[in-house]
Design a protein around this motif. Structure first.
Motif, short mmCIF file in Angstrom:
data_model
loop_
_atom_site.label_atom_id
_atom_site.label_comp_id
_atom_site.label_asym_id
_atom_site.label_seq_id
_atom_site.Cartn_x
_atom_site.Cartn_y
_atom_site.Cartn_z
N PRO A 53 52.61 36.93 54.98
CA PRO A 53 52.74 36.77 56.43
C PRO A 53 51.45 37.02 57.22
N ASP A 54 50.56 37.86 56.68
CA ASP A 54 49.31 38.15 57.38
C ASP A 54 48.22 37.09 57.11
N GLY A 55 48.57 36.04 56.33
CA GLY A 55 47.63 34.95 56.07
C GLY A 55 46.83 35.10 54.79
N ARG A 56 46.85 36.27 54.18
CA ARG A 56 46.14 36.47 52.92
C ARG A 56 46.97 35.92 51.77
N TYR A 57 46.29 35.66 50.65
CA TYR A 57 46.98 35.20 49.45
C TYR A 57 47.08 36.34 48.45
N ARG A 58 48.21 36.39 47.76
CA ARG A 58 48.43 37.43 46.75
C ARG A 58 48.89 36.75 45.46
N ASP A 59 48.27 37.14 44.32
CA ASP A 59 48.64 36.56 43.03
C ASP A 59 50.11 36.84 42.72
N ILE A 60 50.78 35.82 42.18
CA ILE A 60 52.15 35.98 41.71
C ILE A 60 52.15 36.52 40.28
N ALA A 61 51.23 36.01 39.47
CA ALA A 61 51.07 36.45 38.08
C ALA A 61 49.58 36.48 37.79
N HIS A 62 49.15 37.46 37.00
CA HIS A 62 47.73 37.54 36.65
C HIS A 62 47.56 38.46 35.46
N PRO A 63 46.48 38.26 34.68
CA PRO A 63 46.17 39.18 33.58
C PRO A 63 45.81 40.54 34.15
N VAL A 64 46.27 41.58 33.48
CA VAL A 64 46.00 42.93 33.95
C VAL A 64 44.61 43.40 33.51
N GLY A 65 44.19 42.99 32.32
CA GLY A 65 42.90 43.45 31.81
C GLY A 65 41.90 42.31 31.70
N ASN A 66 40.63 42.70 31.61
CA ASN A 66 39.56 41.71 31.52
C ASN A 66 39.59 40.92 30.21
N ALA A 67 40.04 41.52 29.13
CA ALA A 67 40.04 40.83 27.84
C ALA A 67 40.94 39.60 27.89
N LEU A 68 42.15 39.76 28.38
CA LEU A 68 43.05 38.61 28.47
C LEU A 68 42.56 37.60 29.49
N ARG A 69 42.03 38.08 30.62
CA ARG A 69 41.51 37.16 31.64
C ARG A 69 40.37 36.33 31.06
N ASP A 70 39.45 36.96 30.34
CA ASP A 70 38.32 36.23 29.74
C ASP A 70 38.79 35.23 28.70
N GLU A 71 39.74 35.63 27.84
CA GLU A 71 40.26 34.71 26.83
C GLU A 71 40.97 33.53 27.48
N LEU A 72 41.79 33.80 28.47
CA LEU A 72 42.52 32.75 29.17
C LEU A 72 41.56 31.76 29.80
#
Length: 86
Positions: A53-72
């Motif tokens: 509602p305040d205009g910002r975007y918020r992730d619905i789903a995301h990797p919690v750690g850097n290892a999975l984010r980097d692999e993805l």
């Protein structure tokens, strides 16, 4: 957790958005609407998000750690480049 499938929904030239991606983990859990964005110096992934509602975007789903984010990011972008050579 293993990435078992990556599917692209190619978009037309729509600004910096290059494609929408669905990724399946362990053949049991899928995350849809991951975006491939053409950044200033590289392609990167933007996770599915919702406008608040305040205009910002918020992730619905995301990797919690850097290892999975980097692999993805590595796996999705490699598959994207192989499927849609520039």
């Amino acid at each position: 957790m293993e990435i078992t499938d990556i599917k692209f929904r190619r978009t037309e030239a729509y600004g910096r958005l290059k494609a929408l991606v669905s990724v399946t983990f362990d053949n049991t859990f899928a995350v849809h609407d991951i975006k491939i964005i053409d950044g200033q110096d590289r392609l990167f992934l933007a996770m599915p998000s919702r406008r608040m509602p305040d205009g910002r975007y918020r992730d619905i789903a995301h990797p919690v750690g850097n290892a999975l984010r980097d692999e993805l990011e590595h796996r999705v972008l490699d598959a994207y480049r192989a499927s849609f050579p520039q």
